[in-house]
Write an enzyme that holds these catalytic residues in place. Structure first.
Site, PDB file in Angstrom:
ATOM      1  N   GLN A   1      -8.222  -5.096   8.764  1.00  6.57           N
ATOM      2  CA  GLN A   1      -7.261  -4.671   9.783  1.00  6.57           C
ATOM      3  C   GLN A   1      -7.782  -3.485  10.600  1.00  6.57           C
ATOM      4  O   GLN A   1      -6.995  -2.725  11.170  1.00  6.57           O
ATOM      5  CB  GLN A   1      -5.919  -4.311   9.139  1.00  6.57           C
ATOM      6  CG  GLN A   1      -5.225  -5.495   8.478  1.00  6.57           C
ATOM      7  CD  GLN A   1      -3.796  -5.162   8.071  1.00  6.57           C
ATOM      8  OE1 GLN A   1      -2.890  -5.071   8.903  1.00  6.57           O
ATOM      9  NE2 GLN A   1      -3.599  -4.977   6.773  1.00  6.57           N
TER      10      GLN A   1
ATOM     11  N   ARG B   1       1.595 -10.817  10.405  1.00  7.86           N
ATOM     12  CA  ARG B   1       2.893 -10.218  10.735  1.00  7.86           C
ATOM     13  C   ARG B   1       4.033 -11.173  10.367  1.00  7.86           C
ATOM     14  O   ARG B   1       5.184 -10.754  10.270  1.00  7.86           O
ATOM     15  CB  ARG B   1       3.012  -9.920  12.239  1.00  7.86           C
ATOM     16  CG  ARG B   1       2.033  -8.917  12.840  1.00  7.86           C
ATOM     17  CD  ARG B   1       1.903  -7.661  12.068  1.00  7.86           C
ATOM     18  NE  ARG B   1       0.800  -7.751  11.118  1.00  7.86           N
ATOM     19  CZ  ARG B   1       0.635  -6.956  10.076  1.00  7.86           C
ATOM     20  NH1 ARG B   1       1.521  -6.021   9.811  1.00  7.86           N
ATOM     21  NH2 ARG B   1      -0.399  -7.105   9.261  1.00  7.86           N
TER      22      ARG B   1
ATOM     23  N   LYS C   1       0.822  -1.215   0.000  1.00  5.78           N
ATOM     24  CA  LYS C   1       0.000   0.000   0.000  1.00  5.78           C
ATOM     25  C   LYS C   1       0.860   1.271   0.000  1.00  5.78           C
ATOM     26  O   LYS C   1       0.520   2.233  -0.687  1.00  5.78           O
ATOM     27  CB  LYS C   1      -0.968   0.008   1.176  1.00  5.78           C
ATOM     28  CG  LYS C   1      -0.315   0.136   2.534  1.00  5.78           C
ATOM     29  CD  LYS C   1      -1.341   0.214   3.627  1.00  5.78           C
ATOM     30  CE  LYS C   1      -0.694   0.387   4.981  1.00  5.78           C
ATOM     31  NZ  LYS C   1       0.102   1.621   5.110  1.00  5.78           N
ATOM     32  N   THR C   2       1.970   1.260   0.744  1.00  8.19           N
ATOM     33  CA  THR C   2       2.844   2.438   0.749  1.00  8.19           C
ATOM     34  C   THR C   2       3.424   2.665  -0.643  1.00  8.19           C
ATOM     35  O   THR C   2       3.546   3.803  -1.112  1.00  8.19           O
ATOM     36  CB  THR C   2       3.972   2.263   1.770  1.00  8.19           C
ATOM     37  OG1 THR C   2       3.400   2.018   3.063  1.00  8.19           O
ATOM     38  CG2 THR C   2       4.843   3.507   1.840  1.00  8.19           C
TER      39      THR C   2
ATOM     40  N   ASP D   1      -4.122   7.430   3.954  1.00  5.13           N
ATOM     41  CA  ASP D   1      -3.586   6.108   4.264  1.00  5.13           C
ATOM     42  C   ASP D   1      -4.305   5.538   5.494  1.00  5.13           C
ATOM     43  O   ASP D   1      -4.785   6.289   6.343  1.00  5.13           O
ATOM     44  CB  ASP D   1      -2.083   6.240   4.534  1.00  5.13           C
ATOM     45  CG  ASP D   1      -1.394   4.906   4.711  1.00  5.13           C
ATOM     46  OD1 ASP D   1      -1.925   3.887   4.220  1.00  5.13           O
ATOM     47  OD2 ASP D   1      -0.318   4.876   5.333  1.00  5.13           O
ATOM     48  N   GLU D   2      -4.384   4.201   5.582  1.00  2.00           N
ATOM     49  CA  GLU D   2      -4.992   3.516   6.732  1.00  2.00           C
ATOM     50  C   GLU D   2      -6.377   4.088   7.037  1.00  2.00           C
ATOM     51  O   GLU D   2      -6.731   4.368   8.192  1.00  2.00           O
ATOM     52  CB  GLU D   2      -4.084   3.645   7.975  1.00  2.00           C
ATOM     53  CG  GLU D   2      -2.684   3.085   7.788  1.00  2.00           C
ATOM     54  CD  GLU D   2      -2.611   1.563   7.810  1.00  2.00           C
ATOM     55  OE1 GLU D   2      -3.681   0.920   7.785  1.00  2.00           O
ATOM     56  OE2 GLU D   2      -1.490   1.034   7.835  1.00  2.00           O
TER      57      GLU D   2
END
Length: 682
Positions: A252, A609, A35-36, A221-222
């Site tokens: 998430q 993770r 995503k970044t 973002d997020e």
């Protein structure tokens, strides 16, 4: 790099997300799908086709994410252009807006930001003003309720009207007094930064229009972590142009307890009709067996937009799900696994390993075992450098120079070092503030007030007032922050008095070293900024630091211990997820408050993770109140059938000794002793 060359470096879905510029776009980016990278390349693409960098606003939830985006962007395009793009957190954006516009709401632009300690002190004071006994009223719960109200954009009046039940009615009264105290001291808390920014944008249409005209392209973002206030700000900035791209993962969304509303993303297509939805499902972090388990678990969620992660990294190892006899056996298994890996397979870094848990208290047994094993560890999210008392004292001194109205900071430093200004002087200061509404710091320099003090207190009051007044003028110009802060802390008597404040010589020397490191951070801030800075700018950047920024231990080679919440955004080759037991994970209280979906999403975050190896551990018994109690496996483990996980420990890991019989025998003895004790009492 041309626009086409930028898109050629992305997979088809990423390229679609990066090149769809007009109108609302929802990028559903699963864990580890880049995503970044998408946000960064989208900005680079916009610059490549001629969109001015000053027209682009990107908002993130962490300083780390903003830094990473800017660094990546500078590697793709002209660094000067990258620097002109506005990238930062919601709070940093709102902070800049407030510096320019807060005068419209009756504040001065030199406001200071109240930290958690300031807020707690003000809440206690507000409760007293509201006629409540702090011993019988839960101040922490009231503070949390006020935060929830602010995140919903509720004023004190709206909160009192909304109050359900006696506690919220009382909390509403505290909120009203608390807000008046903040305004009187020209301070804002973190929630105010959003609330007041929204007020300005909604109450002054010309300001909102100016920002919409300036920032024609928005990236968030997020987005799944946005609360009601953040959503309202985004909608005001997007306006009718609606050139809004949000990157998000509904799977998430794990922060409802601090106001995040998963509905902001789930309802995005309805809230922004005609929105383009792009799904990113190729994971670049984990192997497929780990992703299969994560997909299977999250597939049981009641309400989600739906996606399925996959990887080109191969199948890898299946997650291992094991039941150990006790918490001690669980910790020993992890220690053995790490020692075996370090000795045998060429993995030479402890930082490749992470142990994740639902709640912080679960680290105790792990810490004890790791110390016994000689394995280095670091606790991510423990008390950090900037939470230390001497650092908070130094910050309070500096906040007084920027904002003389900040009574809370003054009350903190009156006795550091002691100046003869005891309880009577503090009471007199508060009374003077109540009567004439003057800041307490100004009262310290007032001849009439000082005449009411003892000689020693009067001398201390005059000296503190005089030094602060002189240095306030000194700091009105930017530059040389580190040198000037060092001189001020010496002259005001703080640095030299550390040994008097902390009697132990070694302890006081360590704290003096910490002050020196804090001063260094001011110099480092100016170096990174690339130009001379005002003290207020440094203090604002300091107030908005996050946990990751404050973790001075992060470069050490050690196993990471972390809650799952704190680990979001991190990744590790090997992850051990512990205490997968019903009532612990999923957490009993969270199930009651938020339902099962958010706990399931938290489980999904934990699984994703892991990059190469994943261990899912639970125990048959845990110590509770000093005695072993049988516990049930987490219901989450039942979501993973035998085809998804291995139920046996790998042969290369030395298993801890089977101590089930010993535990059972101990429990029988403990129960018999309890019965005998009960008979004697009877």
């Amino acid at each position: 790099m041309t626009a086409q060359e930028i898109l050629d470096k992305l997979n088809p879905e990423q390229a679609q997300a990066a090149s769809t510029l007009e109108g609302p776009v929802l990028v559903l980016a699963g864990a580890g799908t880049g995503k970044t990278r998408v946000i960064t390349y989208r900005i680079a693409y916009m610059l490549a086709i001629g969109i001015p960098p000053s027209c682009i606003l990107g908002m993130t939830f962490t300083n780390k994410a903003a830094r990473e985006m800017r660094e990546r962007l500078a590697a793709l395009v002209d660094p000067a252009s990258a620097e002109l793009v506005t990238l930062g957190t919601f709070h940093s954006f709102c902070g800049r807006l407030l510096r320019r516009e807060i005068h419209r709401l009756g504040y001065l632009p030199n406001f200071t930001i109240a930290d958690e300690a300031d807020q707690s002190g003000l809440i206690k004071q507000a409760a007293g003003l509201a006629g409540l006994n702090s011993d019988g009223f839960n101040l922490a719960a009231a503070q949390a309720q006020i935060s929830r109200w602010k995140n919903r954009l509720f004023t004190p009046r709206m909160a009192k009207n909304d109050a359900a039940g006696r506690f919220e009615e009382l909390a509403g009264r505290v909120y009203e007094e608390y807000q008046q105290l903040l305004e009187m001291q020209n301070s804002v808390d973190f929630d105010d930064m959003l609330l007041l920014a929204h007020r300005i944008l909604s109450e002054f249409p010309e300001v909102a229009e100016a920002y919409r005209e300036h920032y024609r392209y928005l990236l968030i973002d997020e987005y799944q972590d946005t609360n009601a206030a953040q959503f309202a700000i985004v909608k005001l900035l997007a306006g009718e142009r609606r050139n809004l791209c949000v990157v998000s993962d509904d799977d998430q969304s794990i922060y409802s307890w601090r106001g995040a509303d998963v509905g902001n993303i789930l309802d995005f297509p309805q809230l922004f009709p005609g929105a383009k939805v792009v799904k990113l499902e190729q994971n670049y972090r984990s192997t497929n067996h780990i992703l299969h388990a994560a997909n299977a678990a999250i597939g049981h969620g009641a309400r989600r937009l739906g996606k399925k992660l996959w990887s080109a990294l191969g199948d890898g190892k299946k997650p291992v799900a094991l039941t150990l006899d006790s918490g001690e056996a669980e910790a020993e298994f992890i220690g053995n696994a790490i020692r075996q890996a370090m000795a045998g397979d060429g993995r030479k870094r402890y930082c490749d390993f992470a142990v994740l848990y639902r709640s912080n208290q679960l680290s105790r047994q792990l810490e004890q075992t790791f110390r016994n094993f000689g394995i280095p560890y670091r606790i991510f999210g423990g008390q950090q450098f900037y939470q230390r008392r001497e650092i908070k004292d130094a910050v309070a001194y500096l906040k007084l120079l920027v904002n003389p109205n900040d009574d809370q900071s003054l009350l903190r430093i009156l006795a550091a070092p002691p100046r003869g200004l005891g309880d009577k002087a503090v009471t007199a200061l508060k009374e003077a503030r109540r009567v004439d509404h003057r800041p307490m710091l100004l009262s310290l320099g007032d001849a009439n007030f000082v005449s009411s003090l003892t000689r020693k207190a009067a001398e201390g009051a005059r000296e503190l007032s005089s030094v602060c007044a002189r240095w306030r003028k000194e700091f009105e110009t930017p530059g040389n922050l580190a040198g000037r802060i060092a001189k001020f802390l010496e002259e005001v008597g703080y640095t030299g008095a550390l040994q008097r404040i902390y009697k132990d010589i070694e302890d006081s020397l360590k704290r003096r070293d910490n002050i020196e490191e804090f001063i260094n951070s001011a110099g480092q801030y100016e170096i990174r900024r690339g130009e001379p800075a005002l003290l207020r700018d440094f203090l604002e950047s300091f107030a908005l630091l996050e946990e990751e920024d404050r973790d001075e231990d992060k470069e050490r080679d050690a196993v990471t211990f972390s809650t799952v919440h704190a680990a979001k955004g991190l990744e590790f080759p090997v992850v051990f997820l512990v205490a997968l037991e019903q009532g612990t994970f999923p957490h009993e209280r969270a199930l009651a408050e938020n339902g099962g979906d958010e706990e399931l999403r938290l489980f999904y975050v934990a699984l994703t993770r892991a990059k190469k190896e994943l261990y899912l551990l639970n125990a048959r018994s845990r110590l509770q109140h000093g005695a072993p109690h049988t516990v049930r496996p987490s219901s989450f483990l039942a979501l993973l059938d035998d085809g998804l996980v291995d139920r046996e420990a790998p042969e290369e890991i030395v298993k801890p000794a089977d101590n089930r019989r010993a535990v059972e025998a101990f429990m029988r003895i403990y129960e018999r002793l309890n019965r005998n004790s009960g008979n004697k009492r009877g």
